[in-house]
Design a protein around this motif. Sequence first.
Motif, PDB file in Angstrom:
ATOM      1  N   GLU A   1       1.009  -1.223  -0.143  1.00  0.00           N
ATOM      2  CA  GLU A   1      -0.003  -0.025  -0.106  1.00  0.00           C
ATOM      3  C   GLU A   1       0.765   1.357  -0.180  1.00  0.00           C
ATOM      4  O   GLU A   1       0.350   2.227  -0.647  1.00  0.00           O
ATOM      5  CB  GLU A   1      -0.948   0.134   1.073  1.00  0.00           C
ATOM      6  CG  GLU A   1      -1.987  -0.931   1.046  1.00  0.00           C
ATOM      7  CD  GLU A   1      -2.784  -1.234   2.405  1.00  0.00           C
ATOM      8  OE1 GLU A   1      -2.453  -0.278   3.374  1.00  0.00           O
ATOM      9  OE2 GLU A   1      -3.718  -1.892   2.619  1.00  0.00           O
ATOM     10  N   GLU A   2       2.048   1.271   0.600  1.00  0.00           N
ATOM     11  CA  GLU A   2       2.904   2.374   0.802  1.00  0.00           C
ATOM     12  C   GLU A   2       3.375   2.633  -0.503  1.00  0.00           C
ATOM     13  O   GLU A   2       3.777   4.051  -1.143  1.00  0.00           O
ATOM     14  CB  GLU A   2       3.961   1.986   2.005  1.00  0.00           C
ATOM     15  CG  GLU A   2       4.908   3.242   2.145  1.00  0.00           C
ATOM     16  CD  GLU A   2       4.216   4.619   2.604  1.00  0.00           C
ATOM     17  OE1 GLU A   2       4.744   5.642   2.447  1.00  0.00           O
ATOM     18  OE2 GLU A   2       3.331   4.362   3.253  1.00  0.00           O
TER      19      GLU A   2
ATOM     20  N   ALA B   1       3.584   5.906  -5.308  1.00  0.00           N
ATOM     21  CA  ALA B   1       3.723   5.993  -6.840  1.00  0.00           C
ATOM     22  C   ALA B   1       2.582   6.842  -7.226  1.00  0.00           C
ATOM     23  O   ALA B   1       2.748   7.648  -8.475  1.00  0.00           O
ATOM     24  CB  ALA B   1       3.053   4.789  -7.671  1.00  0.00           C
ATOM     25  N   ALA B   2       1.365   7.008  -6.661  1.00  0.00           N
ATOM     26  CA  ALA B   2       0.307   7.530  -7.234  1.00  0.00           C
ATOM     27  C   ALA B   2       0.715   9.104  -7.050  1.00  0.00           C
ATOM     28  O   ALA B   2       0.371  10.173  -7.986  1.00  0.00           O
ATOM     29  CB  ALA B   2      -0.935   7.460  -6.398  1.00  0.00           C
ATOM     30  N   GLN B   3       1.481   9.537  -5.827  1.00  0.00           N
ATOM     31  CA  GLN B   3       1.851  10.977  -5.636  1.00  0.00           C
ATOM     32  C   GLN B   3       2.940  11.367  -6.737  1.00  0.00           C
ATOM     33  O   GLN B   3       3.012  12.662  -7.147  1.00  0.00           O
ATOM     34  CB  GLN B   3       2.254  11.094  -4.249  1.00  0.00           C
ATOM     35  CG  GLN B   3       1.403  10.791  -3.222  1.00  0.00           C
ATOM     36  CD  GLN B   3       2.048  11.004  -1.709  1.00  0.00           C
ATOM     37  OE1 GLN B   3       3.456  11.215  -1.570  1.00  0.00           O
ATOM     38  NE2 GLN B   3       1.338  11.070  -0.717  1.00  0.00           N
ATOM     39  N   ALA B   4       3.883  10.399  -6.960  1.00  0.00           N
ATOM     40  CA  ALA B   4       4.658  10.817  -7.774  1.00  0.00           C
ATOM     41  C   ALA B   4       4.207  11.005  -9.602  1.00  0.00           C
ATOM     42  O   ALA B   4       4.403  11.952 -10.130  1.00  0.00           O
ATOM     43  CB  ALA B   4       5.772   9.769  -8.176  1.00  0.00           C
ATOM     44  N   ALA B   5       3.200  10.120  -9.770  1.00  0.00           N
ATOM     45  CA  ALA B   5       2.552  10.494 -10.997  1.00  0.00           C
ATOM     46  C   ALA B   5       1.697  11.727 -11.105  1.00  0.00           C
ATOM     47  O   ALA B   5       1.742  12.362 -12.092  1.00  0.00           O
ATOM     48  CB  ALA B   5       1.648   9.342 -11.341  1.00  0.00           C
TER      49      ALA B   5
END
Length: 633
Positions: A515-516, A521-525
């Motif tokens: 989950e981390e 990954a979502a924050q970086a995208a």
Amino acid sequence: MIEEGGRTGKTMADKRQIFTEMRSQNFDTIRLSTYRTACKLRFVQKKCNLHLVDVWNMIEAFRDNGLNTLDHNTELSVSRLETIISSIYYQLNKRLPTTHQINVQQSISLLFNFLLAAHDSEGQGKLTVFSVKMMLAIMCAGKIVDKLRYIFSQISDTNGAMTLSKFDHFLREGLKLPSAVFEGPSFGYTEHSAHACFPQQKKVMLNTFLDTIMADHPPQCLVWLLLMHRLANVENVFHPVGCSYCRSDGMVGFRYRCQQCFNYQLCQNCFWRGHASGNHSDHHQMKEHSSWKSPAKKLGHAISKSFGCVSNREPPHPMFPENPERPLDLSNIVPPRPVQNSMNDSAPPPSEGHTPIKSVQGIAAAQRMNEEHALIAAYVDRLRTSPRALDSPSRMDEEHRLIARYASRLAADPNNAAQRPQQLSFDANKQQRQLIAELENKNREILQEIQRLRLEHEQASQPTPEKAQQNPTLLAELRLLRQRKDELEQRMSALQESRRELMVQLEGLMKLLKEEEQRQAAQAAGSPQTSPGQGSSRPIPMPIRSAGATPTHTGHTPSHVHQDSLSGVGGDVQEAFAQAPQVREIAFFVLVMLRSYQQLLWCQKLAAVPVENELNMVTELVKVWSWSQWSQK
């Protein structure tokens, strides 16, 4: 003359034989004269087989040969002496078993020549009755108390008191024995020997005589007599301790312990010959021991003595009455029954004219019986009314008189005399049959007991499985093994439960890691400020390859080399390991610890090795890693 010359030569040879054998024993090397004299006389006693003749058997031999009826000063010829000695040894062989018979002729010759050498040194060929009695009474076997009582009976008067002149005669004859074994200078007779033994006693009774002779410090002239009997008593006593001089494993006979040197003990041979070693000296005081007591027995005896459970000292001899009872002389009391001859047996029966005589005899017998009954009744009434009459000295005489009258009446009664032999024979036969029946019953019981013991022995010598199962030691060991098995099974179940809990915690940890990664990954995208350099630093998922993959350009094997360590873990966990290098390294370490934990579980099954410490270590590592991740978050 030729026969007498040959006999004299043989006698001299026999005399020399016993003394030659005595010299070969090296008794002269003993430095103490008392022990030297006692050892020599003990050797003569055993050589002549007198140690097999008890003092009571010797007294019986004196009576059989009529010595008790002769005066003490009566002289005995050589032939009479040889007859007495022969009767002693022939009676001894009758008492001994057939497997332990002695050489009678050799024993007679040795004792006869020793007697002549000791009591007839001048060669007159005659000895007195008193000298023969005293010598044989001293040299035979038996208790020292019995010997001294017999000697006292020969030197006392009718009132039971010792006569000093007879005691002096006893010393003169008895001390010829040490002189015969060449110890006369130490224990020879002197005129003052009798007065030295009893210096102050005017009237010496039996108990005083025994107390003086058997004291701890007896008269010097008779100390060898007591020591000879003590030697005979300790010949077979074994002491399980070593001699401090000759280093022997054990001692036989006397044991001597030094009172000054610690744990210094000598055997009798070393002590008698004056041997010493180390710091020990001949002048040290030594204590003589005639028996062996273990330390436990000594402690128990000391405790009992301190509490007063045992007496401090036992009396050396029993106490005897001062006034001995007079022996009964019944030779003139009961008249013998007249024996009918052939003339009286063949006489015709009395006619009717003799009936008045019969009636007169019957009346007289009835009167005598009534008188006896009246006397007995009067005597019983007197005893009942006056209890002190039992202690009167005339009581025994009155009883004897009544018994004598009743016995004479029975002997004079012809009818009773005719019936008595038949009744006695019938009673004797009946008693014999009863005795035989009792012996047969006892023999039967003994045989049954022997058979029972034999069966028990056979059963005990053949162990069976059932008996082995009934063995309490084996049952206790089996019970302990079962308890140990139950404990190990409980520990295994606890370890399995801990392993399952740990796997559950690890699965939860992997989910948190995944989950981390997804969140990062979502924050970086979605972030527009992210530069290409920063985007290129994101780790690229690497596929899981086999162990034979080629190394990277950095020269290190990539992370997929740990495929064996990730075996058995879900695909999500493996993907999370591939995406996060830092997480992958920590989780790989946790998995290695898990694999070690599994191996320890297998060792626990084989050797029962406790692994609680390793389990606690893995749990702490997981906790540390979880805390670090949450702190970064």
